[in-house]
Design a protein around this motif. Structure first.
Motif, short mmCIF file in Angstrom:
data_model
loop_
_atom_site.label_atom_id
_atom_site.label_comp_id
_atom_site.label_asym_id
_atom_site.label_seq_id
_atom_site.Cartn_x
_atom_site.Cartn_y
_atom_site.Cartn_z
N ALA A 101 -2.22 3.01 4.84
CA ALA A 101 -1.77 1.65 4.52
C ALA A 101 -2.17 0.67 5.60
N ASP A 154 -6.10 0.19 5.64
CA ASP A 154 -6.56 -0.67 4.54
C ASP A 154 -6.31 -2.14 4.86
N ASN A 163 0.83 -1.20 0.00
CA ASN A 163 0.00 0.00 0.00
C ASN A 163 0.86 1.25 0.00
#
Length: 355
Positions: free
Chosen positions: A287, A290, A277
């Motif tokens: 990041a 997610d 990410n």
């Protein structure tokens, strides 16, 4: 309030990534007793001869010796047989080489043995008694990893009919009995099969130290150490020693450390995902979020914590099921700082996915 307004409000509350305090830099899962590891690793990097790999090993070894929170090192998280086994991993962010040990028995220095796997073999992981044999052949001393406190805890657990435990689909009933257990026959075409093999998460909270270091020249390394889940089935290995799950680092991009329900988290390789990410342009916090959300979409009750740093020391974290904390120290900081990360709400995430 409409879904759009709810989502917009949540996005407005999202905290951006923390800026870098400068190099050298060390970051790891958890505050409290784990900050001793942060300090040890960071201060070691003040010596120009200490590498990023050295710093990770020093930091994780500090927690192993201190038995951080009872979840790292000897004397903690016994399995059903009242034995502590250790998992550890260390990774070089330049060569992408990693070394790990899983289910290590009778050796206290798990992160050091993982380093030996990295340096003295072309393998990535050694496990169980043969990992112990490898350790002894490389000069490590075998010893009993149990403590009187652990043995008393095991006796109390057995008196309570071995509750809780991780058995399912067995006879006798694992909710009322210590076993020995025998698996019951399951029909994979039956309507309830998926639920039978995928019950609600029941893992008690346990902590892993997962650390990323960046030396003054920007070289990166990462590592983990843990004694795993309490009352685990003997032989169980979680996410800690799995490259890309418990930790991951690419010196060109950044690094990640994870903790939580390893049996679920390792199915998603969250640290590999988080570093990728970063490569795609997300901030460290984005990041981490997610990676956590990918898990929650399938397993909304999962307890998790993920910390991410860029190669420059910009950092952020995300978690679920608890208030996750991580610790960092870098540049000219005189003390370690602890960051509290509120949990991602799985209900809100479900709403967002439907919007």
């Amino acid at each position: 309030m409409t879904r759009v307004v709810v989502i917009a409000s949540l996005l407005a509350l999202r905290v951006s990534a923390q800026g870098s305090p400068g190099l050298p830099f060390v970051i790891n899962t958890w505050g409290g007793p784990f900050t001793a590891a942060t300090d040890a690793a960071f201060l070691s990097l003040k010596n120009p001869t200490t590498s990023a790999l050295d710093a990770v090993q020093i930091g994780c070894a500090t927690c192993e010796k201190n038995q951080c929170d009872g979840s790292v090192g000897y004397g903690g998280s016994p399995d059903e047989n009242c034995e502590t086994t250790l998992d550890a991993m260390i990774m070089d962010g330049t060569t992408m080489k990693s070394g790990s040990v899983a289910g290590l028995r009778r050796i206290r220095d798990a992160i050091a043995v993982a380093r030996a796997v990295l340096e003295y073999t072309t393998h990535t992981m050694l496990a169980g008694d043969l990992a112990t044999q490898f350790a002894i052949s490389n000069g490590f001393r075998a010893s009993n990893l149990s403590t009187p406190e652990q043995e008393a805890r095991c006796a109390a657990w057995r008196e309570e009919n071995c509750q809780p435990n991780y058995r399912t689909n067995v006879f006798p009933d694992p909710k009322t009995s210590c076993g020995p257990y025998t698996g019951v026959s399951l029909n994979s075409s039956a309507p309830g099969y998926k639920k039978a093999i995928n019950p609600d998460a029941t893992q008690a909270s346990h902590d892993t130290i997962s650390m990323i270091s960046i030396d003054a020249s920007g070289v990166m390394a990462a590592g983990t150490s843990t004694n795993g889940a309490t009352w685990k089935v003997p032989g169980r290995v979680g996410d800690g020693p799995i490259t890309g799950s418990g930790s991951y680092v690419d010196g060109e991009v950044g690094g990640c450390g994870a903790t939580g329900d390893g049996d679920i988290m390792m199915r998603f390789l969250p640290c590999y995902q988080a570093v990728e990410n970063l490569r795609l342009g997300m901030s460290p916090k984005e990041a981490a979020e997610d990676a956590v959300k990918r898990i929650l979409r399938k397993f909304p009750q999962t307890a998790s914590g993920i910390v991410v740093t860029s190669a420059k020391g910009e950092h952020g974290g995300a978690g679920s099921g608890w208030t996750f904390t991580y610790a960092f120290r870098g540049g000219n900081m005189n003390a370690t700082e602890v960051v509290r990360v509120p949990p991602v709400n799985p209900v809100v995430e479900a709403i967002r996915m439907q919007a």
